[in-house]
Scaffold this active site. Structure first.
Site, PDB file in Angstrom:
ATOM      1  N   SER A   1      46.142  22.423   5.398  1.00  0.00           N
ATOM      2  CA  SER A   1      46.037  21.192   5.434  1.00  0.00           C
ATOM      3  C   SER A   1      46.708  20.560   4.078  1.00  0.00           C
ATOM      4  CB  SER A   1      44.729  20.596   5.499  1.00  0.00           C
ATOM      5  OG  SER A   1      44.441  19.115   5.379  1.00  0.00           O
TER       6      SER A   1
ATOM      7  N   TYR B   1      36.061  21.439   1.700  1.00  0.00           N
ATOM      8  CA  TYR B   1      37.279  21.579   2.590  1.00  0.00           C
ATOM      9  C   TYR B   1      38.654  21.967   2.112  1.00  0.00           C
ATOM     10  CZ  TYR B   1      40.640  20.218   6.486  1.00  0.00           C
ATOM     11  OH  TYR B   1      41.678  20.167   7.409  1.00  0.00           O
TER      12      TYR B   1
END
Length: 262
Positions: A140, A153
């Protein structure tokens, strides 16, 4: 004609994983689909078999469960048909560090990093022996952005990038291609599962556009593919700066600015 290798895809019941499954089926690849939701996997598998005349196996697994991870590892080690691993399974994070619990932290790390690493490590020796194979890890762009306040995350996704680059260094000479794919916001169910209302989010990328761009990078054998990055030179500059930083490290002594009085 050489038969296309089979593709094992994690997190395949919806979103990015399901779209990868459709795209590889269109290309004539047999599939092994991995996710927790067996019913959705079976529905997807039936459609892909009917539409594209490929073999599709369903392998239900919760990749936060070590026993289930071991089952998928065994399939990767033992099934010589599998020549591509798409490490897509992952979860998002709702709230910052102050809102996390020990269980939520453990599950996020288990899914986003531990299972991904174990599956790559399980298949790499067989690929190396064969002299061919591909490992695709879905990271990501949040891994570049501690400012976003999704620290755990983002850290897991920074790990995915580092691991992919490291594996590329280790395995490319063995004929193994490793790709890190770094989406930004993408229109999938990951937000709702994290308790985030995606309707309040603007400029999300359509999942089909994301996967199609990732596959262009795959076909070009890019080491890092960032579909939402519109100025490719930004990545080149960042990677060049990193290498320049490494060239300035002198580990025998601390830098001059750390000597002397405060």
């Amino acid at each position: 004609m050489t038969q296309a290798s089979a593709v094992l895809i994690t997190g395949a019941s919806s979103g990015i994983g399901a779209t990868y499954a459709e795209r590889f089926a269109q290309r004539g690849h047999d599939l092994v689909l991995v996710a927790r939701d067996q019913a959705r996997l079976e529905t997807l598998a039936a459609r892909l078999r009917a539409d594209f005349k490929v073999a599709v196996d369903v392998l239900p697994a919760d990749l936060t469960n070590p026993t289930d991870v071991a089952t998928v590892e065994a399939r990767l080690r033992d099934d010589a048909r599998i020549g591509i691993l798409i490490n897509n399974a992952g979860a998002a994070q709702s709230g910052g560090i102050l809102q996390q619990t020990p269980d939520s932290i453990e599950r996020l790390i288990a899914l986003n990093t531990t299972s991904l690493t174990r599956l790559a490590a399980a298949v790499a020796p067989r690929f190396a022996e064969a002299g061919t194979g591909a490992i695709v890890n879905i990271g990501s762009a949040v891994g570049f952005a501690p400012e976003f306040g999704m620290s755990i995350y983002g850290a897991t996704k920074a790990y995915v990038l580092f691991l992919s680059q490291g594996l590329g260094v280790e395995l490319s000479a063995k004929g193994i291609y490793v790709q890190a794919v770094l989406p930004a916001g993408t229109r999938t169910e990951i937000w709702e599962r994290a308790g985030i209302d995606s309707s309040t989010m603007t400029d999300l990328m359509d999942v089909g556009e994301l996967v199609d761009a990732a596959l262009v990078g795959f076909d070009r054998r890019e080491a890092v593919t960032i579909p939402p990055l519109h100025v490719a030179e930004r990545w080149d500059a960042l990677d060049g700066a990193r290498q320049g930083l490494l060239s300035d490290l002198r580990q025998a002594h601390a830098a001059e600015r750390y000597h002397g009085a405060k």
